[in-house]
Design an enzyme around this catalytic site. Structure first.
Site, PDB file in Angstrom:
ATOM      1  N   ASP A 264       0.864  -1.158   0.014  1.00 32.91           N
ATOM      2  CA  ASP A 264      -0.072   0.027  -0.059  1.00 32.91           C
ATOM      3  C   ASP A 264       0.792   1.199   0.011  1.00 32.91           C
ATOM      4  O   ASP A 264       2.180   0.991   0.327  1.00 32.91           O
ATOM      5  CB  ASP A 264      -1.020  -0.128   1.263  1.00 32.91           C
ATOM      6  CG  ASP A 264      -2.222   0.841   0.894  1.00 32.91           C
ATOM      7  OD1 ASP A 264      -3.017   0.634   1.449  1.00 32.91           O
ATOM      8  OD2 ASP A 264      -2.183   1.751   0.228  1.00 32.91           O
TER       9      ASP A 264
HETATM   10  C1  GLC Z   1      -4.479   4.131  -0.394  1.00 38.48           C
HETATM   11  C2  GLC Z   1      -5.158   2.910  -0.075  1.00 38.48           C
HETATM   12  C3  GLC Z   1      -5.048   1.984  -1.190  1.00 38.48           C
HETATM   13  C4  GLC Z   1      -4.911   2.724  -2.588  1.00 38.48           C
HETATM   14  C5  GLC Z   1      -3.539   2.882  -2.467  1.00 38.48           C
HETATM   15  C6  GLC Z   1      -3.154   3.931  -3.759  1.00 38.48           C
HETATM   16  O1  GLC Z   1      -3.863   4.571   0.733  1.00 38.48           O
HETATM   17  O2  GLC Z   1      -5.003   1.988   1.057  1.00 38.48           O
HETATM   18  O3  GLC Z   1      -6.327   1.237  -1.188  1.00 38.48           O
HETATM   19  O4  GLC Z   1      -5.031   1.717  -3.343  1.00 38.48           O
HETATM   20  O5  GLC Z   1      -3.489   4.077  -1.392  1.00 38.48           O
HETATM   21  O6  GLC Z   1      -4.239   5.159  -3.893  1.00 38.48           O
END
Ligand code: GLC
Length: 752
Positions: A264
């Site tokens: 993430d």
């Molecule tokens: C965010 C989310 C994730 C997302 C990523 C990119 O913090 O937790 O679900 O795909 O970052 O935006």
């Protein structure tokens, strides 16, 4: 002449021969992927391998230009393709060609209880990702609904591992048939947004294996997902991005996952642990330590120069690097370099229809006393629509799933379009909620500012309600902070903005009140007895208004069923009565006294496997509306269920059959649910657990046989002492229901 042609033909082959013979295996689409991976890896330098395992921009990782290996492009999110962002910004890039179809939120998809809708969803959103040139779709999310306060429940598929498992597999396959990877998230135990970077989920293996892992396992083992996104939170006091237990023992060793683990954004916290037991690709790290997203921190990512430095110093060999690079290359050949890729498509009528059909199938009719619904247009009714959610755009906001939708039909506009000249549709605001409407530079363009006081708005609504034939209140939650939104949880179960008082007043003013709750979570309904008709509306995407109008006017019968329990109060939820939420009270207090965020906060899942209806059954708690609940405009009769054998053998199966009949006057769809009850077990088990469901469409008077085949897996529980699934011989019962509390028939059988 023939001879000459033959000679020319041979010459052309011979001339081409050296080129074809010299063509590297990795460039030959006819070669098996693993051979192409091996060949490509053998040609890469260490620096090039490092280059492909971390981000080069906000949403892309580098390729190997020297070898012609492409960059990989990621995109949010689970409900539609995120607008293009600037190279290293969260804000949109302001392109004019990246609006998308907004599909319904995944809670709505789960509420269809129809895997065909999941396949349609995955295929459609995959086509839009492909058209936009994306290789990885950062979705779907399948975290289990542990508390109604979790801000991101709207992105997930409810409280039951079996339902979520059945619904996630077709979505993953649908996305990936386009040559776009699904990235199933957030693995695992991301069941709250509060302290999402700090909380350490503490639970026994029974809850882990029986409740929180099954949907991820199904996505990997059955869906063959090509990537997984570990969660921000911790488990076993390790951040999931570097969790040996979940990324190694479970994902790789037990499930044989051969895809890529993609962090993430900002979830990686070290080089050494990430190298030895963590993710394959690092995204979103703000490694300059100043602020998130600061320019060009990519070379100093944990898996970038710091990793290369440790290799050059001899701390690490290239074993781990080769493993990570190999998986990234495999992802490349499955996606960006996939031979004969489909064409993709964007904002097509087919995608609008898909969004519409999924929305219609997901809308849940919770209550319909006096058959207030469907709205009878034959009487040229005056319909008063009340509420901010009747006009507010909901595709903007909510965090990373926010979209720049090409269009979004509001509930009000949908009703107006459907009623047309066959009635009158008026609107009053009723209440003011969140007048904002922008996210990452995408604006809804709506000016929802309101100068009148809540009292003035309520008076106007009640007076107008008294004169209408129908009142349709459209309220609920929205995508702002502490509502249905990433990064923060809700602060209470009740509706915000004084809606409860307004609804109660409207109920007094007009007997034909319909409340449409737009939300991704359960809400308290203190007025439930005063309101004759209640509809769970979900975030329905681009086709919101058309789908709601279709169901409210009876063009199509409602056929959605709840994918999670609506509790009367938080005390009726296991996480709140038995578990810790949002964290260990003493640690929270200590953090408050210290005046800064703690590194780690424990969250004990003391409720264990007793989540949702499993808790309600155990504690004999009557829910407001039960899991699996949903009414239609017709009625269905069930015959007594029968089994094809009284005794099932461990390696055999057993069929449970019944006949369902449409006993009403309208066509409709029923969701027949099979629950299994283990009458005597060595370890505590829920009273019953969902182990089958079938959505059947029946014309008035029509009957159909529904048959479920039960195998030992459906009877098993996870014995965490022996670390294995166990189906214990003894008495079982199959329960057939129209919801978790509406059991229409039971039949006993035994396992030998
Ligand atoms: C965010 C989310 C994730 C997302 C990523 C990119 O913090 O937790 O679900 O795909 O970052 O935006």
């Amino acid at each position: 002449m023939k001879r000459k042609t033959l000679i020319l033909g041979l010459l052309s082959i011979l001339c081409a021969w050296p080129a074809a013979a010299q063509r590297p295996v990795y460039q030959d689409p006819s070669q098996p992927i693993e051979k192409r991976v091996d060949d490509a890896l053998s040609r890469m330098t260490t620096a090039e391998k490092i280059g492909i395992i971390h981000a080069q921009s906000k949403f892309s990782s580098a390729g190997v230009p020297r070898l012609g290996l492409p960059e990989l492009w990621m995109t949010d999110g689970p409900h539609g393709i995120r607008p293009e962002v600037l190279w290293d910004e969260w804000d949109q890039a302001g392109w004019s060609n990246d609006s998308c179809t907004a599909f319904p939120a995944l809670t709505c998809l789960a509420a269809t209880w129809n895997p065909e809708m999941s396949a349609l969803y995955g295929r459609s959103i995959g086509e839009e990702a492909l058209y936009r040139g994306k290789d990885v779709l950062l979705g779907p999310g399948v975290n289990i609904y542990r508390t109604p306060l979790n801000g991101r429940n709207f992105e997930y598929m409810g409280e039951d591992p079996y339902l979520a498992s059945r619904m996630v597999v077709p979505y993953v396959k649908g996305v990936q048939q386009n040559g776009v990877a699904a990235c199933v998230k957030h693995f695992a135990l991301n069941n709250q947004e509060a302290f999402r970077h700090q909380y350490n989920a503490r639970l026994d293996d029974r809850a882990l294996y029986e409740i929180y892992l099954p949907a991820f396992r199904a996505a990997v083992v059955e869906g063959e997902a090509w990537s997984i996104m570990p969660a921000y939170n911790l488990y076993g006091r390790e951040h999931l991005a570097e969790s040996k237990r979940l990324l190694g023992d479970v994902l790789r060793d037990e499930w044989k996952f051969d895809g890529v683990t993609i962090s993430d954004w900002g979830a990686v916290h070290s080089t050494r642990r990430t190298v030895t037991q963590g993710v394959d690709m690092e995204f979103g790290t703000a490694t300059d330590g100043l602020s998130a997203g600061t320019k060009n921190a990519y070379d100093s990512y944990y898996l970038a120069q710091p990793y290369l430095k440790l290799i050059n110093e001899g701390v690490f060999g290239t074993k781990e690097l080769d493993e990570k690079a190999r998986r990234v290359l495999r992802l490349m050949f499955r996606t960006a370099l996939k031979p004969d890729k489909p064409m993709g498509s964007m904002n097509s009528p087919e995608h609008s229809k898909a969004a519409h059909d999924i929305a219609v199938q997901g809308i849940v009719l919770l209550k319909n006393d006096r058959a207030v619904l469907p709205i009878d247009l034959g009487k040229r009714p005056t319909i008063l629509v009340v509420g901010e959610n009747a006009i507010k755009m909901m595709t903007v906001g909510g965090g990373s799933s926010s979209l720049k939708a090409r269009y979004e039909i509001s509930p009000l506009d949908g009703l107006k379009a459907r009623v047309g000249t066959r009635g009158t549709v008026n609107y009053v605001r009723g209440y003011v909620g969140d007048v904002g409407g922008s996210y990452n530079g995408v604006s809804s363009g709506q000016d929802l500012n309101e100068s009148r006081t809540p009292e003035q708005l309520r008076t106007e609504a009640v007076e107008a309600a008294a004169k209408a034939d129908y009142v349709v209140f459209v309220g609920g939650l929205n995508k702002s902070d502490h509502q249905d939104c990433e990064g923060a949880d809700r602060l209470a179960l009740g509706l915000p903005y004084g809606q409860d008082e307004l609804i109660a007043a409207l109920a007094k003013a007009n007997p034909n009140l319909v409340v449409v709750n737009i939300s991704g979570n359960a809400v308290a309904m203190p007025w439930v007895k005063e309101v004759p008709a209640i509809v769970q509306g979900w975030y329905l995407g681009s086709e919101t208004g058309h789908a709601l109008a279709t169901v409210l006017t009876g063009d199509v019968d409602p056929s959605g069923r709840l994918p999670f329990t609506f509790p009367v109060s938080l005390n009726d939820v296991g996480a709140h009565r038995l578990g810790e939420y949002p964290g260990n009270a003493a640690q929270l207090e200590a953090m408050k006294q210290a005046g800064h965020q703690a590194d780690t906060i424990d969250v004990r899942y003391n409720e264990g496997i007793f989540v949702g209806y499993r808790f309600a059954d155990k504690e004999r708690v009557a829910p407001l509306f039960p899991f699996g609940h949903g009414l239609t405009y017709t009625t269905f009769g069930y015959s007594k269920p029968t089994v094809d054998k009284a005794v099932m053998t461990a390696d055999g199966t057993l069929d449970v059959s019944l006949t369902v009949t449409n006993t009403g006057k309208r066509a409709g769809e029923e969701v027949v649910q099979l629950y299994i009850s283990d009458k005597k077990s060595s370890l505590p088990r829920p009273v019953k657990e969902l182990k089958g469901f079938r959505k059947v469409r029946l014309a008035p008077g029509e009957s159909k046989e529904v048959r479920f085949t039960v195998d030992r897996e459906a009877l098993s529980y996870f014995d965490d002492r022996a670390h294995q699934w166990v189906a214990e011989p003894g008495e079982f019962e199959a329960l057939i229901g129209a919801s978790a509390t509406d059991i229409r028939g039971k039949v006993k059988f035994s396992l030998r």
